[in-house]
Write a protein that holds these residues in place. Structure first.
Motif, short mmCIF file in Angstrom:
data_model
loop_
_atom_site.label_atom_id
_atom_site.label_comp_id
_atom_site.label_asym_id
_atom_site.label_seq_id
_atom_site.Cartn_x
_atom_site.Cartn_y
_atom_site.Cartn_z
N UNK A 116 80.96 15.49 57.80
CA UNK A 116 82.05 14.89 58.57
C UNK A 116 81.65 14.84 60.04
N UNK A 117 82.29 13.96 60.79
CA UNK A 117 82.01 13.86 62.22
C UNK A 117 82.16 15.23 62.88
N UNK A 118 81.19 15.57 63.73
CA UNK A 118 81.24 16.83 64.46
C UNK A 118 80.65 18.01 63.75
N UNK A 119 80.25 17.86 62.48
CA UNK A 119 79.65 18.98 61.74
C UNK A 119 78.31 19.39 62.34
N UNK A 120 78.09 20.69 62.36
CA UNK A 120 76.77 21.22 62.72
C UNK A 120 76.01 21.44 61.40
N UNK A 121 74.82 20.84 61.30
CA UNK A 121 74.08 20.82 60.04
C UNK A 121 72.73 21.50 60.21
N UNK A 122 72.39 22.37 59.26
CA UNK A 122 71.07 23.00 59.19
C UNK A 122 70.34 22.45 57.98
N UNK A 123 69.14 21.94 58.22
CA UNK A 123 68.28 21.48 57.12
C UNK A 123 67.16 22.49 56.92
N UNK A 124 66.98 22.95 55.70
CA UNK A 124 65.90 23.87 55.34
C UNK A 124 64.77 23.04 54.75
N UNK A 125 63.67 22.95 55.46
CA UNK A 125 62.53 22.14 55.03
C UNK A 125 62.46 20.86 55.82
N UNK A 126 61.82 20.92 56.98
CA UNK A 126 61.80 19.76 57.89
C UNK A 126 61.05 18.58 57.30
N UNK A 127 60.00 18.87 56.52
CA UNK A 127 59.21 17.77 55.95
C UNK A 127 58.71 16.84 57.04
N UNK A 128 58.91 15.56 56.84
CA UNK A 128 58.44 14.57 57.81
C UNK A 128 59.39 14.40 58.98
N UNK A 129 60.63 14.89 58.84
CA UNK A 129 61.66 14.66 59.84
C UNK A 129 62.61 13.53 59.49
N UNK A 130 62.33 12.79 58.42
CA UNK A 130 63.13 11.61 58.07
C UNK A 130 64.57 11.99 57.74
N UNK A 131 64.75 13.05 56.96
CA UNK A 131 66.11 13.46 56.59
C UNK A 131 66.90 13.88 57.82
N UNK A 132 66.25 14.61 58.74
CA UNK A 132 66.92 15.02 59.97
C UNK A 132 67.32 13.80 60.80
N UNK A 133 66.48 12.77 60.79
CA UNK A 133 66.81 11.55 61.53
C UNK A 133 68.02 10.85 60.93
N UNK A 134 68.10 10.81 59.61
CA UNK A 134 69.26 10.22 58.95
C UNK A 134 70.53 10.98 59.31
N UNK A 135 70.46 12.31 59.32
CA UNK A 135 71.61 13.12 59.70
C UNK A 135 71.99 12.89 61.16
N UNK A 136 70.99 12.87 62.04
CA UNK A 136 71.26 12.67 63.46
C UNK A 136 71.90 11.30 63.70
#
Length: 341
Positions: A116-136
């Motif tokens: 949801x808007x405003x959620x603070x999210x922790x991703x375990x396993x940075x990998x290439x960074x693609x998933x973090x970019x989608x979240x951001x």
């Protein structure tokens, strides 16, 4: 042809391939429950996160990379970057260290995370960074996203890929099983690596009501966190095979033999006396992985048959204080199996 013209051709090809990938995921229904993710996948360029990757060939892997002097090879690299398949991105002595997950599976997991808007999210396993970019991109605020990986070379590469795509979330080098306490509390935790059990540190870094989504025993379990000592939830319907978490979380013997995105490649021990249909059945192998150390395969097979070959959604995980267990149908019911704590 000039270098600028070559770059434009690749950019055009990447845009067309990305649009085709979005249509393919759209048709799968992966984000039907939260179509906001469609725009994120349409906007974030996956090829920036996989400047090279490996594809399986006879006898090993073939490296594809975006800086190849051969134009046809560069085109294969771009097309492969937007295929709806997992991509091996780091190997060491033939062992897979890191990967970019199958995009449609990523979409399904992100929807299941219920961000949801405003959620603070922790991703375990940075990998290439693609998933973090989608979240951001989805959250519209890089500072709401934290991603962690054990290997400095992985986090540094992820940081560079993210910057190239215009994102600067917190990229932390550390043991994902320990979370990132300095960035807590979190509203959502998503893991992109397989674990044998739920690390207690994650619960302690969550707000009450937080959601954790993680691969476990060839499945994906979604937990609701009550407090630092308690969480509970059920498995999603889909199978999922991920690279095991390295570090304090350990690696289960069954998962260690798995290949990226594969299907039950390694025969579990002591199943030779069971019917072949059960040995090869994906749901039975899930039960074997979930009850490893608690049930022998003969007991697991008897339960599986008695209960009508249960689907994944009938299984769940409970964390309560020092205890953690998997269960079928009911956390307090007759079928419960301790997980490694």
């Amino acid at each position: 042809m000039s270098a600028q013209a070559l770059d434009k051709d690749l950019d055009d090809l990447a845009a067309a391939a990305r649009a085709a990938l979005v249509r393919e995921i759209d048709a799968s229904g992966a984000w039907a429950d939260d179509p906001v993710w469609r725009e994120a996948f349409a906007a974030v360029p996956r090829h920036l996160f996989v400047p090279y990757y490996y594809v399986g060939v006879a006898g090993g892997y073939e490296r594809r990379w975006g800086q190849s002097p051969d134009a046809a090879a560069r085109e294969r690299w771009v097309r492969g970057a937007y295929a709806d398949t997992p991509l091996a991105t780091r190997l060491r002595d033939g062992e897979l260290l890191s990967s970019s997950s199958q995009p449609s599976l990523m979409a399904m997991m992100l929807v299941a995370l219920e961000v949801a808007d405003g959620d603070r999210v922790l991703e375990i396993g940075a990998g290439t960074g693609y998933n973090a970019a989608l979240l951001a991109h989805r959250l519209g605020d890089d500072d709401l996203v934290t991603t962690v990986d054990l290997e400095p070379e992985i986090t540094e590469a992820a940081r560079q890929h993210l910057a190239a795509a215009g994102h600067h979330p917190a990229v932390v080098t550390g043991d994902g099983a320990r979370g990132v306490p300095e960035r807590a509390p979190f509203d959502r935790i998503i893991a992109t690596c397989a674990l044998p059990s739920i690390p207690r540190a994650w619960l302690a870094q969550c707000r009450a009501g937080a959601r954790i989504l993680t691969p476990l025993a060839t499945g994906l379990v979604a937990l609701t966190v009550r407090d630092a000592e308690h969480a509970e939830g059920r498995f999603l319907h889909t199978p999922a095979y991920f690279v095991p978490l390295r570090g304090g979380g350990g690696t289960s013997p069954l998962e260690r033999g798995r290949e990226l995105g594969g299907r039950a490649e390694r025969e579990p021990a002591h199943v030779g006396g069971l019917p072949r249909g059960a040995r090869e059945h994906e749901l039975f192998r899930f039960l074997l992985a979930l009850t490893r150390g608690s049930l022998d395969p003969q007991e697991a097979y008897a339960l599986w048959e008695r209960e009508g070959q249960p689907q994944r959604e009938r299984y769940g995980i409970t964390v309560s204080g020092e205890h953690e267990w998997a269960w079928l149908d009911d956390p307090e019911g007759p079928y419960a199996w301790a997980l490694p704590g």
